[in-house]
Write a protein that holds these residues in place. Structure first.
Motif, PDB file in Angstrom:
ATOM      1  N   ARG A 127      22.668  34.320  -9.395  1.00  0.00           N
ATOM      2  CA  ARG A 127      22.236  34.160  -8.009  1.00  0.00           C
ATOM      3  C   ARG A 127      22.862  35.248  -7.124  1.00  0.00           C
ATOM      4  N   ARG A 132      17.767  35.611  -6.168  1.00  0.00           N
ATOM      5  CA  ARG A 132      16.529  34.910  -6.473  1.00  0.00           C
ATOM      6  C   ARG A 132      16.765  33.413  -6.575  1.00  0.00           C
ATOM      7  N   PRO A 133      15.745  32.580  -6.313  1.00  0.00           N
ATOM      8  CA  PRO A 133      15.962  31.140  -6.241  1.00  0.00           C
ATOM      9  C   PRO A 133      15.853  30.382  -7.560  1.00  0.00           C
ATOM     10  N   ARG A 134      15.032  30.870  -8.496  1.00  0.00           N
ATOM     11  CA  ARG A 134      14.708  30.051  -9.660  1.00  0.00           C
ATOM     12  C   ARG A 134      15.656  30.295 -10.832  1.00  0.00           C
ATOM     13  N   GLU A 167      18.470  22.950  -6.880  1.00  0.00           N
ATOM     14  CA  GLU A 167      17.175  23.458  -6.435  1.00  0.00           C
ATOM     15  C   GLU A 167      16.817  24.732  -7.187  1.00  0.00           C
ATOM     16  N   GLY A 168      15.582  24.801  -7.631  1.00  0.00           N
ATOM     17  CA  GLY A 168      15.100  25.991  -8.327  1.00  0.00           C
ATOM     18  C   GLY A 168      15.203  25.917  -9.836  1.00  0.00           C
ATOM     19  N   ASP A 188      10.720  36.011  -9.467  1.00  0.00           N
ATOM     20  CA  ASP A 188      11.711  35.341  -8.623  1.00  0.00           C
ATOM     21  C   ASP A 188      12.695  34.497  -9.425  1.00  0.00           C
TER      22      ASP A 188
END
Length: 435
Positions: A127, A132-134, A167-168, A188
């Protein structure tokens, strides 16, 4: 000071009363060897003097290996500090150097206490680096007990109670190249975390085409490829120091734990490239400490790990590969006669025995009053129960109760493995005869 004799006499009951009564009850119902009171020659002994061969995987060098114990003892007899307030620990520096030299490719190490800690370090690195979020994991995965680790794991009792998750976090079907390509295509995804051979998922090795796609697509889309080698590294597969060393592309991050501390001290490691670390955390001095762990860099654990690396010779790893192949063939040949046997899986000293459920009305969890376990196979717990009596401590895969996993110590005598194969065959015959 509490006497060890008193602890070994009363401590088992105190564990049940003050720690976790459910674990104690499960172990008692399963007939697991509980009152283990000494270790000698790498083997455990119970209060009656019965030997128990531990196939759990944390004790690659045997319980209380004398070389590792002596290294710890010599360190404790010295006056060297264990914890350095500046966090610049020379023992961590030496261990990092040794690990990177042995693994090749990598030149940066981060130390923590557990495999879960190492997974968290990798997720935060990804991260911080990519923004990126995922985050992706595979169906059937097991990565530990912290929130990031659990979020990447497959559905079930090891994950479900702890929702909502990070999350993600998402999952890709095991071995599905098309699903992997679709998941990575948006660009992402910070990281995908995979086990070269899934442990709790049923000793499932990643298919070669999926590994090729992993290496190619993660590089193409700028996604960190994280190999959770907590169970497969350090010679366990018999294929080398790391199971991923022969992949088309070396993973960006490799995670180590389990027997890194010689089975005596807790320690885990995240190996990566210095360039990767500096891109994530190198903005200024404060960012360099934005992810840390207080006791992960303690000298005592590093001393144990350095001693473990001394023992992990190429010859020892070659022996694991050779005897692992013999074990797998012996299980396949001996158990082929049983309708309960499906296959032997895995590599080196990370193997699994897959079984069919017995066709008998009362050989089920429902029959014994465990209605909530009705969807679970009883066959692996039943075989393990029988093997405990033979002096072999095997254990069922957490996500698939039709398999039990074998991760013996690296120096287990060859004749002990032969005896194990015979024991499994005899116990399957016994269970089949109940019908």
């Amino acid at each position: 000071m509490d006497s060890y004799d008193d602890i070994l006499r009363r401590g088992f009951d105190e564990y049940r009363e003050f720690v976790n009564p459910l674990i104690a009850q499960r172990a008692a119902l399963a007939g697991e060897p509980i009152k283990l009171v000494r270790a000698e020659g790498g083997v455990l002994y119970d209060e009656h003097g019965h030997a128990v061969e531990d196939f759990h995987g944390t004790q690659a060098f045997g319980h209380r290996n004398p070389y590792i114990a002596d290294a710890i003892r010599r360190y404790l007899d010295s006056d060297a500090p264990s914890w350095y307030p500046a966090r610049v620990n020379p023992f961590a520096g030496r261990l990092a150097k040794r690990l990177c030299e042995r693994a090749g490719h990598y030149d940066n190490a981060f130390f923590a206490c557990t495999g879960s800690d190492a997974v968290e370090a990798a997720l935060k690195l990804a991260r911080a680096l990519t923004k990126r979020p995922r985050l992706l994991g595979l169906e059937g995965a097991y990565h530990g007990c912290t929130f990031g680790s659990v979020s990447l794991m497959t559905k079930g009792y090891l994950r479900d109670p702890f929702a909502p998750f990070v999350e993600g976090a998402e999952h890709v079907p095991f071995g599905d190249v098309d699903a992997l390509a679709k998941a990575l295509a948006p660009g992402d995804v910070a990281a995908i975390v995979v086990e070269p051979i899934q442990g709790e998922g049923g000793v499932r090795e990643l298919p070669a085409p999926f590994v090729e796609a992993l290496c190619e697509l993660t590089e193409k889309h700028g996604t960190l490829l994280v190999a959770d080698e907590v169970q497969t590294a350090l010679g366990r597969t018999g294929r080398g120091f790391l199971a991923t060393a022969s992949w088309p592309r070396r993973p960006d991050v490799v995670l180590l734990a389990k027997h890194l501390g010689g089975g005596i001290t807790p320690i885990s490691a995240m190996l990566t490239k210095r360039e990767t670390f500096l891109r994530a955390y190198g903005d200024h001095f404060a960012s360099g400490e934005s992810h840390n762990t207080t006791m992960g860099f303690n000298a005592l654990s590093c001393v144990a790990a350095l001693a473990a690396l001394d023992l992990l010779t190429d010859e020892r790893i070659e022996r694991v590969g050779r005897l692992g192949a013999k074990l797998k063939k012996g299980l396949s040949d001996t158990l082929a006669r049983s309708p309960l046997f499906r296959e032997a899986r895995g590599a080196g000293f990370m193997q699994g025995v897959a079984l069919n459920s017995p066709d008998h009305p009362w050989l089920s969890f429902e029959h014994f009053g465990f209605e909530d376990l009705g969807q679970k196979s009883i066959i692996s717990p039943l075989v393990c129960h029988r093997l405990y009596r033979r002096g072999f401590f095997c254990f069922t895969c957490g996500h698939d109760w039709s398999l039990f996993r074998l991760q013996p110590r690296f120096d287990i005598p060859e004749e002990k493995l032969d005896a194990f194969v015979v024991a499994v065959g005899e116990e399957l015959d016994y269970i089949e005869g109940l019908g």
